[in-house]
Structures are given as structure tokens and as C-alpha cells.
Write an enzyme that holds these catalytic residues in place. Sequence first.
Site, PDB file in Angstrom:
ATOM      1  N   THR A   8      -9.866  -2.842  -7.575  1.00 13.08           N
ATOM      2  CA  THR A   8      -8.617  -2.099  -7.378  1.00 13.08           C
ATOM      3  C   THR A   8      -7.560  -2.437  -8.441  1.00 13.08           C
ATOM      4  OG1 THR A   8      -7.804  -3.765  -5.822  1.00 13.08           O
ATOM      5  CG2 THR A   8      -8.927  -1.857  -4.868  1.00 13.08           C
ATOM      6  N   LYS A  53       4.364   8.312  -5.398  1.00 16.41           N
ATOM      7  CA  LYS A  53       4.296   7.460  -6.594  1.00 16.41           C
ATOM      8  C   LYS A  53       4.672   6.003  -6.341  1.00 16.41           C
ATOM      9  CE  LYS A  53       2.709   9.679  -9.061  1.00 16.41           C
ATOM     10  NZ  LYS A  53       1.377  10.340  -8.841  1.00 16.41           N
ATOM     11  N   HIS A  80       3.018  11.453   2.917  1.00 15.10           N
ATOM     12  CA  HIS A  80       4.270  11.079   2.246  1.00 15.10           C
ATOM     13  C   HIS A  80       5.465  11.446   3.134  1.00 15.10           C
ATOM     14  CE1 HIS A  80       2.455   9.877  -1.459  1.00 15.10           C
ATOM     15  NE2 HIS A  80       2.161  11.077  -1.902  1.00 15.10           N
ATOM     16  N   SER A  83       8.035   7.135 -12.440  1.00 17.21           N
ATOM     17  CA  SER A  83       6.672   7.588 -12.171  1.00 17.21           C
ATOM     18  C   SER A  83       6.667   9.016 -11.632  1.00 17.21           C
ATOM     19  CB  SER A  83       6.007   6.628 -11.171  1.00 17.21           C
ATOM     20  OG  SER A  83       4.682   7.000 -10.934  1.00 17.21           O
ATOM     21  N   GLY A 122       1.198   1.687 -14.491  1.00 19.62           N
ATOM     22  CA  GLY A 122       0.900   0.739 -13.417  1.00 19.62           C
ATOM     23  C   GLY A 122       1.586  -0.609 -13.579  1.00 19.62           C
TER      24      GLY A 122
HETATM   25  S1  PPS Z   1       0.739   9.794  -5.319  1.00 19.94           S
HETATM   26  O1  PPS Z   1       0.493  10.998  -6.186  1.00 19.94           O
HETATM   27  O2  PPS Z   1       2.058   9.850  -4.679  1.00 19.94           O
HETATM   28  O3  PPS Z   1      -0.323   9.531  -4.379  1.00 19.94           O
HETATM   29  O4  PPS Z   1       0.814   8.594  -6.389  1.00 19.94           O
HETATM   30  P1  PPS Z   1       0.702   7.048  -6.047  1.00 19.94           P
HETATM   31  O5  PPS Z   1      -0.728   6.686  -5.990  1.00 19.94           O
HETATM   32  O6  PPS Z   1       1.571   6.727  -4.883  1.00 19.94           O
HETATM   33  O7  PPS Z   1       1.401   6.372  -7.288  1.00 19.94           O
HETATM   34  C1  PPS Z   1       0.902   6.454  -8.608  1.00 19.94           C
HETATM   35  C2  PPS Z   1       1.495   5.274  -9.348  1.00 19.94           C
HETATM   36  O8  PPS Z   1       0.783   4.088  -8.948  1.00 19.94           O
HETATM   37  C3  PPS Z   1       0.185   3.509 -10.093  1.00 19.94           C
HETATM   38  N1  PPS Z   1      -1.083   2.864  -9.749  1.00 19.94           N
HETATM   39  C4  PPS Z   1      -1.308   1.542  -9.867  1.00 19.94           C
HETATM   40  N2  PPS Z   1      -0.515   0.542 -10.261  1.00 19.94           N
HETATM   41  C5  PPS Z   1      -1.053  -0.710 -10.303  1.00 19.94           C
HETATM   42  N3  PPS Z   1      -2.327  -0.977  -9.978  1.00 19.94           N
HETATM   43  C6  PPS Z   1      -3.157   0.006  -9.567  1.00 19.94           C
HETATM   44  N4  PPS Z   1      -4.422  -0.280  -9.255  1.00 19.94           N
HETATM   45  C7  PPS Z   1      -2.652   1.333  -9.495  1.00 19.94           C
HETATM   46  N5  PPS Z   1      -3.182   2.521  -9.146  1.00 19.94           N
HETATM   47  C8  PPS Z   1      -2.211   3.448  -9.310  1.00 19.94           C
HETATM   48  C9  PPS Z   1       0.017   4.682 -11.055  1.00 19.94           C
HETATM   49  O9  PPS Z   1      -0.228   4.248 -12.358  1.00 19.94           O
HETATM   50  C10 PPS Z   1       1.345   5.376 -10.848  1.00 19.94           C
HETATM   51  O10 PPS Z   1       2.428   4.626 -11.389  1.00 19.94           O
HETATM   52  P2  PPS Z   1       2.985   4.789 -12.901  1.00 19.94           P
HETATM   53  O11 PPS Z   1       4.222   3.948 -12.947  1.00 19.94           O
HETATM   54  O12 PPS Z   1       3.287   6.237 -13.096  1.00 19.94           O
HETATM   55  O13 PPS Z   1       1.928   4.271 -13.798  1.00 19.94           O
END
Ligand code: PPS
Length: 303
Positions: free
Chosen positions: A235, A55, A116, A146, A267
Amino acid sequence: MPNEDKMECPANVVKRCKLAILDGVPLMDMMQKNWEQVKLFQALPNDLLVASYPKAGTTWLLETVDMILNDGDIEKCQRAPIYDRIPFLEEAGSASFPTGLEQIAKMTPPRIIKTHLPFHVVPKSFWEQGCKAIYIARNMKDNLVSYYHFHRMCREMPEPGTWEEFFMKFLNGEVVWGSWDEHVIGWWEERSSHRILYLFYEDMKEDPKREIIKVMQFLGKELPERIMDKIIHHTSFDVMKENPMTNHSTLPNCILDNSVSSFMRKGIVGDWKNHLTVAQNEVCDKQYSSKMADSTLQFRFIL
Ligand code: PPS
């Protein structure tokens, strides 16, 4: 055209995992069955490892890297859902989903591989082969929030319990992939001994172009301004949230229950303020200060 159909739901076989301690790291119990093979994984010199604590913005970084390596060609990046394009090294697989190792074996190099795993249990061959790795880290409080919501919606993760219970488990490192601070510090300390680019979620939010340029330079890619702008747009959170190839909507509800929370949830930086009580915030600050006391690693909790 990519297959946008939802994957079949394996009848009644999806159940919340338990923690299994493998080489000192709490992982999902189903990962035990191919853990020895994961450790013995033979990397190729041009494999690119994308690593993170769960996350921390992994999917965002993966889509960014895939776009850079495909010269900003959106169609190419629409070829399959992100979890099919970029295998997850320690994925244990299921009746309807291959293991990460099976997926990797079918790929044509150069391969991008997601993990991870904390640094000390990453298969040694990545470093023996001189592979490049990009690590993304996110501040502890937003990462915690998250991860909590992900546990609620992902039916394969252990039962999160209440927010208060999950808060304590996270701080004690009693969650899948272990302690946040050991993870982020472990990778930070190795960044200059190997070809590791260490990025921060907060930096990507603050100035995506600056961070994309870092990734391009690290990967030896040069792209015109116009393509960089296209990558930033593609993105962005809003675009990735609507893109079935990145938003995980192709997974069945029995695995990711979008009625509980969304994979692309908010995000943002600073959502912890909507979750942590004053007392919890103080506990976090205390633990963060003591764990980071001997490290040069620093995080930003707001922008
Ligand atoms: S995982 O399951 O571990 O692979 O998840 P991961 O992709 O690492 O993390 C998911 C969180 O990243 C946010 N996210 C983003 N934030 C900003 N911009 C973009 N483009 C983006 N894409 C994914 C996603 O919303 C999760 O965070 P939270 O805080 O829960 O919204």
C-alpha cells in the site's frame, strides 16, 4: 486474472457535471436521479463504511482495509480495480458503469462501501444497523491542492477554472461534496456516538504500521508482523502508483485524463507549499483557525 483492459469510452457522453444542491450539500448534478434511493439505502450490520472528503487518501485506506480483510493476500486484492471491488455509494453510474447501489446489490457480505458524503446525509440505516465506519481526513491545504489537480484531470468534475478561482470555490465550499471544514468536523463530532475510527492522512504517512494496527484492532483482526510489513509495502505510494488495480489507469482517458495529471499524483504531506501564495496561505490559516476554534480537531500541515 483481473481485467486490466481499459473500459470503453462512452462516445461523447462524458461531460463535466454541474453542482446540484441535494439536502443542502453540493453534489454532482447526475447524482440527483438516484439520490432518494441512496438516502433509503438499507445497510447490513456487517457492512463497513469507508468515508472521507474527496482526495483525503480514500483509495490508500481502501486498499489497506482490503488487504487486512484478505490477510495480506495480494492476489485476492488484484481481483478487480479498486472501484469494482469497493463500490461508491453515491456513484450515479453511466452508460458503461453501474450505479453504486447496483454494484452493492451484487456483493456478497461482508461488504466494504466507499462514500464521500458528509455525516449528516449518510443513510441512517448504517447507524441503525450499528455498522462500523472508518473516516480518513487530510489537512485542508494538501486536500485543496489534490482536489484541484483531480478536477483538472477528471472530465466528470465541474470545470475547476484557474487555480485562483478554484482556491476561492474550495474555501467557500462551492465544490462537489461541499465544505472541507464542515465535512471533517461533522464526522469528528460523531465519532464517539457511533462505531467510527477517525484517521489522518498525515498519521498514515508518518507511521503506517501504527495506523494499520489501529485499523486491525477496530476490525477485530490479528495479523503477524510479516503480513503487516507486506501490507505496508503493497500500500505504499510507489507500489500503488504502479498497480493497475489501484492507480485508476483502467479508466479511459475521457474520464481520467492522465496526460493532465495522475490519479496517484505525489502522495506527500506539504505539497501545498508548492502551490499556495503567501497571501493564499494567510487566507487559509485564517479560515482554518476560525472554523476549528470550537473543535478539538487539529491537523498537521507538515511532518
Ligand atoms: S478520491 O478520488 O477522492 O477517492 O481520491 P483519494 O484516494 O481520496 O485521494 C487521492 C490522493 O491520495 C494520494 N494517495 C496516496 N498517498 C500516499 N500513499 C498512498 N499509498 C496513496 N494512494 C493515494 C494520491 O496521490 C492523491 O493525493 P495527491 O496529493 O494528489 O498526490
